[in-house]
Every structure is written in structure tokens, then in C-alpha cells.
Write an enzyme that holds these catalytic residues in place. Structure first.
Site, PDB file in Angstrom:
ATOM      1  CG  ASP B  90       0.804 -18.485  34.177  1.00  0.00           C
ATOM      2  OD1 ASP B  90       1.976 -18.839  34.224  1.00  0.00           O
ATOM      3  OD2 ASP B  90       0.354 -17.646  33.400  1.00  0.00           O
ATOM      4  CG  HIS B 132       5.548 -26.321  36.448  1.00  0.00           C
ATOM      5  ND1 HIS B 132       6.891 -26.356  36.194  1.00  0.00           N
ATOM      6  CD2 HIS B 132       4.932 -26.527  35.256  1.00  0.00           C
ATOM      7  CE1 HIS B 132       7.086 -26.590  34.902  1.00  0.00           C
ATOM      8  NE2 HIS B 132       5.921 -26.696  34.310  1.00  0.00           N
ATOM      9  N   GLY B 140       2.642 -22.371  36.975  1.00  0.00           N
ATOM     10  CA  GLY B 140       2.486 -23.086  35.712  1.00  0.00           C
ATOM     11  C   GLY B 140       1.309 -24.029  35.629  1.00  0.00           C
ATOM     12  CG  HIS B 169       7.049 -26.603  30.273  1.00  0.00           C
ATOM     13  ND1 HIS B 169       5.944 -27.161  29.679  1.00  0.00           N
ATOM     14  CD2 HIS B 169       7.199 -25.389  29.703  1.00  0.00           C
ATOM     15  CE1 HIS B 169       5.449 -26.316  28.791  1.00  0.00           C
ATOM     16  NE2 HIS B 169       6.198 -25.223  28.793  1.00  0.00           N
TER      17      HIS B 169
END
Lengths: 416, 407
Positions: B90, B132, B140, B169
Site C-alpha cells: 500500500d 494513518h 494506508g 476512513h
């Protein structure tokens, strides 16, 4: 921000990520049949499912652990993946000297993939998955029973989790339908969930709980009261601090900006006096005019903000013969997608610095694609340059590629 | 005498050419498009624009571990450090990764310092908001948590800081960093369920962390009503000295990774609401994976912070073709996500009666979620009452705010 395209990252022209080549054993869990292969290597420890046993196996001498797994894997694992112990040893060597020169790519790439698959499987333990309180919409009884059957069948636990959640949802929807509720299409987050092949293990490797301890929390000093006027003054006049406040770019010089400007926030004028308003040339002319106006107004700031290397202008930064070369290549591929662009770029323009290729890609290549979509008068511009996402539902084609769009438009035109 | 707010805006021209790699949804090029749109509307005439300094490693280590910062500094796409600290999937390693982190973190740090200096009332850094990132690892698409760094800077001159997060999120990085302190209160509105990233944000809310987990497809009316009621109460009770607002644009409809149905009006309504408190405000970007909608949204919100309503017709600019075919800020509502209907998330009998349950979850027991969407204004008064009782519980049940902190 979501983690859900490991499988998409398989093909990377930069060769920097864990790339996969079609020929090799796809140990990344993508697609149905191949997903069983990692389990062939790693399922036995999972079937035992108990962290203690696993850990001991990994820390023991390579031979013991490795041969056990090799035995369990029924030959489907193939390639260099069979020897877990050797893998751990390799990783240890790597960790000891991370900046050592690379071994041969053919050797380390499959190793890289195996390590990632191992990491995923290693941290996925059945009892974690079976901890129903952690997962939403999960009645406890169903989970334990089904997961046990799953493990007995030697299927990867995570696939079971996904299937179970979706099965439960499906059952609920079926019940609702019987009650005469509206026939709703699947929700987007569910579609996103279905598409994620590695969802459950991701959720577990991403810590689901908030971490507690010195490795997680920030150090927050106690509040000792508002700083005195003197302290504030010294904070403000500290030259070290002044270096860390940012450099003013606008308004330039010593101008004080006015807050009561009237003509701020003007939109596009209703009409223009071009010969063919709305045409491609009309629009280009207006874009050029806007750019020139901005350049005059901003002065130095125009360059500082890199406005001189935006949009189609970037193509002018390339040498004439380079541009011709690129255009010629573009013509060979009718609708070049981004994969082809990078393949072409790395092959024929390897000498150019990467930043130039990126600038060209973002400003010229993508813009031209968007422009061609405009010309075809599509209903909605799809600026998403990424690959086709397989949407299972049949409502709006939000994920389709430009190729599909063009086909759609042509079909529509044919029909009319 | 009501003076107009002074706005400081931070942007670095190099950030727009950062490329995460093919197929990666995070596209810093959207920042370039945003900045271009802001300028095309002439908004630069009403604010001061700064180029942030590149944050020094020692500044980043105010929150992150020194090892992790060093590690980020040293890795390149060619070295073998791809398996540590969650990097490589990611959070890919790309060229000039560290520089990118320095720019966006530097922006938020400079913004916080200017607010401390009181040389501006509102500071904007659209490049920041990467909520994140954790102390010792990336997550993330976030490598360095600029929000935590900014808040730590603000805490030097303010007793309490409020953090609000409207990204789709959960703001887990910020919540985790300040989980046990009462000097920072974190409030996050986000999607929860279906194993949506990051998977936290339902049960963790405690003490000074409030979570509002939501289902798919929430619309403007419901979201803004929730937002205003909750934030009004929080500000009234907590009395922060400064507010940090993360404006992730992935909560907009038609976002590639998001699943809400907010329009730009609804999203910017929240920004407008927070601005009205006249508390020093730091605004950052965050998620947002449909470039042209991100640019629209953040340009409109820059306008909101400058008390300027932007005309719907997008002025001619380099990237205007991205806004075809209408070339307008407001987009017709196609492809809306179907809202999530009532599905029992939990067995009521098994809930611990002592555990404080967030208002939304309580409401779900009484009220199907879809009823919010249809006729949301009907039960306004009732909800106000319910919220009032909940707040009383909160004040009693939660950690009391020490008397010395209240001025």
C-alpha cells in the site's frame, strides 16, 4: 485510504515492487485456482493453528521446519518456494546488511514474493479470525463451525472469512427480498470488499486495535499554563523558528494583500467571440489566454509553482526529435494505456530522468487521453487511468476504461 | 470591530509531480490541479501563500521513532528495505518519497507555527492530512503523520486541541497517538464495516476519542446534521484552543475508494461550520481518489474559508478538460451509492450495558438508518434531546475535564 490492490501491483515497470511475471508461480493470492498454492506451502501450520507451534518451527534449524512443509506441500508450490528455512535465513542475512548489493533478480524476485505470502499467512491465525467480536456482522457460533470445516478442507482461512461474511449478507438479503423489500443493488463497500482478495489477512496485518505503549502514543508534555508574553515574544523572534515558517511567495515583495478585492472568484464568461465557440480551437485559445494572463500576474511565482511545466506545455520541454519519436510510437498503439506508456518510456526513453517521464505522463499523456474522451463527447470523463476493474454488478460502468467507453459510444452511434 | 480572517495557504510546486506508481489510487497530482483551480478563480488575491520548508528529520522525530525516520530517509526503490515498517505494498517506495514527506509535513508544521504566532487565523495545507501513519510504521498510503506533528506544535501554545476528521476512513493514526491524553480530543466520522480500511473506529472511542461509525451511502442532510450537533456540543464542552480539521475528499460521492454520497455542498458545509467558531483553525487535505472531484472540493472549501462563494462555471485553466463535459463545480448526481439498509450489527442482549455506546449506534436500535435518509428533519427535536442525555452521560462517565484547564 485503503489497502486493496496488492494484486494490481504485480506488474510494475519500475521493477521496484514485488513484481510478478506470468510465468512464475503466482504466490500472491490472486484468482481462484492459484490461491490454493500458498496454502499448500503454509496450510499445515495453520491447520494446527497455534501460534506457539508455528513460532517454534520457524526458529528451529531450517532443515526441520523446511522439510516438514515441503512434505506437506503436494508439489503445487513449485519453484523456489518450498524451503521455508532457507527463506528465513535469507531474510536474516538481508536484515543484517540491508544496503548490500542486490543478488540476481531472477533469484530475489520469487523470494520477495514468498516472503510477502509468508508474512500474510504467518500473521493470520485461526483463533484471530475466529474471534467474532472483532469482526462485524459475525455471530460467534457460525464462525467457529464453518472455519473448522474450512481448515479441514485445507483452504486458506481468509477466503472462508470473506465467503462467510458475504454468505451471511446474501442470506439476509434473500430474506429481505422475500419480505417484499426493494431489490437493492449491492452496496459499494461490499463490492469493494469482494474485490479485495487479501482482505481478511490485510485486516489482521493492519493492527485492528489501537496500539498501546511507547511505540504507539505520542509524547505529550503536561500543560504548564499559557506562555508568558515574554516567552511568546522570544518564540516569535527566534531566528531558528523563523526558518521553519515557510517562505512567502504571494503576495510578492512587501505588498500587503487586500481582503476586499471585488473581482475574486470569477467564473468562465458566458460567451466568447470565437468563430466556432466551444470547438477544440476555441478552448485551446482560451486556455492559452488564461495561462498568459496568469503568467503576467504572478511573475516569479509562476515559475516557483511550476506552472511553466503544466499541461501541454510540458511537451515543449522535450526535444523536437524526442517528441516526434514519442508521437510515432503512440500512433502504433491505437489507444495507449498507462501500462504501455511506461513500457514504452522505460524502453525507448531510458536515458531521460524519471521526473521528466512522470511530468510528461501526468501533463501530456493523461491530458491527451482526457481530450480524446471529450472529443468523443462522452457523458462522463473517466480520468481514472488505471486498469479496468471488474465490476460484478450491472449498474453504471463507473470503472470502465477509455477503450470500453469508446466502444460504448460507437455502439450508441451505430444504433442511432 | 470585526476584522476579516487572515488566511495562510501552503503549497510547494514539486508536490504535484510525485508519482506513487501505476495503479496506485493516491495521486498527488490532484494537489497541482487544486492549486491551479484556486488560482484560476483568483483566490490568491485574498490570502498569503507560502512555500513550506522541508521538515527536518529531527522535526519528524518529535512523534515518529528516530529509527523509522532514518529508515524512510535511506530507502530508495532500488534497495532491499521493502519489508519493514509496512512499506512495499500500500505504501510503495518511489523516487523522492522522503522529500514528499518533508514537503507535506513541513506544510502542516509551518501552518501550526503561524497559528501559534498569531500571524493568521486559518492555515491551509491541502498536501497534508495523512492520518494513518503510525509512530513506527507506514499505513494506508501515509508515511509520516503530519497531523500529529502539527498538533504537537499547537500544544506548545494551547491547552487543548480538537481534531476533526471527515475522511471516509477512520483517523486511526491520530487517535492512537493521542489516545491517553486529555489535551487532544479526536472526533472521526467514517465508514465502518465490511472490513473497510482500517478496521478500527467502532469500539475504540473512549475518554477523549469519539468515533462516529457510519454505513454506506450517507447523504448531505444526515451527515451535516450529525456533524453539526456533535461538533457544536464538543466545542461547547471541551473548549479547545485550536482546531485541526482533516478534510479528506474520499467521503464525497463517486470517489474511487469511498462509499458515501456527500456532495461538495455537504462536505464544505462542515468546513463552514467549523470556521464559524472563530477558533484558530488548521485545515488539511487527506484522502480523495477521483482527482477532479478532489480539486473541485478543495477549491470550493478554500473559497469557503475565504468567505467567497465560487461561481459554478469553472474558469479556463490548464486542466479544464478534466471537468468536462459540463465544466462546472457542481456535478449532477449520477452513480450514487445505494444507502445501506438496516442490518443488525450486534446482538442487543450481548452488549455490555456499562460500555458507553456512541449515539449513532444507540439510534440504530431505535431507528433504522434508512429512515435518516428519507425524512431526516422530522425527528430533529427528539434527536437533540437524546443527544443531550448522552452528553450528560459522557460528562459523568468519562474522565472529567480538570478544572485548571477551563479558563
Amino acid at each position: 485510504m485503503v489497502g486493496m490492490y496488492q494484486h494490481q501491483l504485480r506488474d510494475d515497470p519500475f521493477g521496484a515492487l514485488v513484481g510478478g511475471h506470468c510465468g512464475d508461480q503466482p504466490l500472491l493470492a490472486g484468482g481462484g485456482p492459484s490461491s490454493s498454492s500458498p496454502s499448500a506451502v503454509l496450510a499445515p501450520p495453520l491447520a494446527e493453528a497455534h501460534g506457539g507451534v508455528e513460532r517454534r518451527q520457524l526458529s528451529e534449524a531450517p532443515v526441520g521446519g523446511g522439510s516438514r512443509l515441503r512434505g506437506a506441500g503436494d508439489g503445487r508450490s513449485g519453484g523456489a518456494g518450498g524451503d521455508l528455512g532457507a527463506l528465513v535465513l535469507w531474510m536474516r542475512e538481508l536484515a543484517a546488511d540491508p544496503v548490500a548489493p542486490l543478488p540476481a533478480p531472477s533469484e530475489h524476485r520469487p523470494r520477495k514474493r514468498h516472503v510477502l505470502a509468508l508474512r500474510r499467512a504467518r500473521y493470520l491465525r485461526l483463533e484471530d479470525v475466529a474471534d467474532a467480536e472483532e469482526l462485524p456482522n459475525f455471530p460467534k457460533v457460525t464462525v467457529r463451525k464453518s472455519l473448522q470445516t474450512c481448515s479441514a478442507d485445507n483452504v486458506m482461512g481468509k477466503d472462508c472469512v470473506v465467503t462467510l461474511i458475504l454468505q451471511k449478507r446474501k442470506l439476509y438479503w434473500d430474506k429481505q427480498k422475500k419480505k417484499g423489500c426493494l431489490n437493492m443493488p449491492t452496496r459499494k463497500s461490499e463490492r469493494l470488499a469482494k474485490r479485495m482478495k487479501l482482505m481478511a489477512s490485510l485486516l489482521l496485518t493492519q493492527r485492528k486495535k489501537i496500539g498501546v505503549g511507547e511505540h504507539f502514543q505520542a509524547e505529550v508534555p503536561e500543560w504548564t499554563g499559557r506562555p508568558s508574553g515574554k516567552e511568546l515574544a522570544s518564540y516569535r523572534s527566534d531566528p531558528e523558528i523563523s526558518k521553519m515558517l515557510g517562505t512567502r511567495i504571494w503576495p510578492p515583495g512587501g505588498e500587503v494583500y487586500k481582503t476586499d478585492i471585488v473581482a475574486v472568484g470569477q467564473g468562465r464568461p458566458e460567451s466568447c467571440n470565437c468563430n466556432y465557440p466551444g470547438s477544440f480551437f476555441c478552448r485551446q485559445r482560451h486556455i492559452n489566454e488564461a495561462r498568459d494572463k496568469l503568467r503576467c500576474e504572478l511573475g516569479r511565482a509562476f515559475t516557483i509553482w511550476r506552472f511553466d511545466s503544466m499541461g501541454e506545455e510540458v511537451s515543449k520541454l522535450w526535444g523536437h526529435d524526442e517528441q516526434l519519436k514519442f508521437n510515432a510510437l503512440e500512433r502504433l498503439v491505437p489507444v495507449m494505456d498507462q501500462k504501455t506508456y511506461w513500457a514504452v518510456a522505460s524502453k525507448h526513453f531510458a536515458s531521460k530522468p524519471r521526473i521528466d517521464l512522470i511530468k510528461y505522463y501526468l501533463n501530456v499523456f493523461l491530458m491527451r487521453r482526457v481530450l480524446s474522451q471529450c472529443r468523443l463527447s462522452l457523458l462522463e470523463i473517466d480520468s481514472d487511468e488505471d486498469e479496468v476493474e471488474e465490476e460484478e454488478d450491472d449498474d453504471q460502468p463507473e470503472g470502465s476504461s477509455s477503450l470500453q467507453r469508446i466502444q460504448d459510444v460507437q455502439d450508441r452511434k451505430d444504433v442511432s | 470591530m470585526l476584522e476579516k480572517d487572515r488566511i495562510s495557504y501552503f503549497y510547494d510546486g514539486d508536490v504535484g509531480n510525485v508519482y506513487f506508481g501505476p495503479n496506485h489510487p493516491m495521486k498527488p497530482h490532484r494537489l497541482c490541479m487544486t492549486h491551479h483551480l484556486v488560482l484560476s478563480y483568483g483566490l490568491h488575491k485574498k490570502m498569503e501563500i507560502y512555500r513550506p520548508h522541508k521538515a527536518y528529520p529531527i522535526e519528524l522525530a518529535q512523534f515518529h521513532s528516530a529509527d523509522y525516520v532514518e529508515f524512510l530517509h535511506r530507502i530508495t526503490p532500488d534497495t532491499q528495505h521493502l519489508y519493514a515498517n509496512n512499506l512495499g505494498e500500500d505504501c510503495p517506495v518511489f523516487d523522492n518519497l522522503f522529500e514528499f514527506c518533508q514537503i507535506y509535513a513541513g506544510g502542516t508544521l509551518d501552518a501550526a507555527r503561524r497559528l501559534n504566532h498569531k500571524t493568521c487565523d486559518v492555515a491551509i495545507n491541502w498536501a497534508g492530512g495523512l492520518h494513518h501513519a503510525k509512530k513506527c510504521e507506514a499505513s494506508g498510503f501515509c508515511y509520516i503523520n503530519d497531523l500529529v506533528l502539527g498538533i504537537l506544535e499547537l500544544l506548545k501554545y494551547h491547552a487543548r486541541v480538537l481534531y476533526i476528521d471527515i475522511d471516509v476512513h477512520h483517523g486511526d493514526g491520530v487517535e492512537e497517538a493521542f489516545y491517553f491524553t486529555d489535551r487532544v480530543m479526536t472526533v472521526s466520522f467514517h465508514k465502518y464495516g465490511d472490513l473497510f480500511f482500517p478496521g478500527t473506529g467502532e469500539r475504540e472511542g473512549k475518554y477523549y476519542a469519539i468515533n462516529i461509525p457510519l454505513k454506506d451511502g450517507i447523504d448531505d442532510a444526515s451527515f451535516t446534521r450529525l456533524f453539526k450537533t456533535i461538533i457544536a456540543k464538543v466545542v461547547e464542552t471541551y473548549l479547545p484552543g485550536a482546531i485541526v480539521l482533516q478534510c479528506g475528499a474520499d467521503s464525497l460521492a463517486r470517489d474511487r475508494l469511498g462509499c458515501f454520497n456527500l456532495s461538495i455542498e455537504g462536505h464544505s458545509e462542515c468546513v463552514k461550520f467549523v470556521k464559524k467558531f472563530n477558533i484558530p483553525l488548521l485545515v488539511t487535505g487527506g484522502g480523495g481518489y477521483t482527482k477532479e472531484n478532489v480539486a473541485r472540493c478543495w477549491a470550493v472549501e478554500t473559497g469557503v474559508l475565504l468567505d467567497t462563494e465560487l461561481p459554478n462555471e469553472i474558469p479556463n485553466n490548464e486542466y479544464i478538460e478534466y471537468f468536462a463535459p459540463d465544466y462546472t463545480l457542481k456535478v449532477p448526481n449520477l452513480n450514487m451509492v445505494p444507502p445501506d439498509f438496516f442490518i443488525p450489527d450486534f446482538d442487543e442482549d450481548e452488549l455490555d450495558p456499562d460500555e458507553r455506546v456512541d449515539q449513532h449506534t444507540q439510534d440504530k436500535q431505535i431507528h433504522r438508518d434508512d429512515e435518516y435518509y428519507e425524512d431526516s428533519l422530522k425527528d430533529c427535536n427528539e434527536d437533540e434531546e437524546r443527544l443531550e442525555t448522552w452528553w450528560i452521560q459522557f460528562e459523568r462517565g468519562g474522565k472529567p475535564v480538570p478544572k485548571t484547564y477551563i479558563l
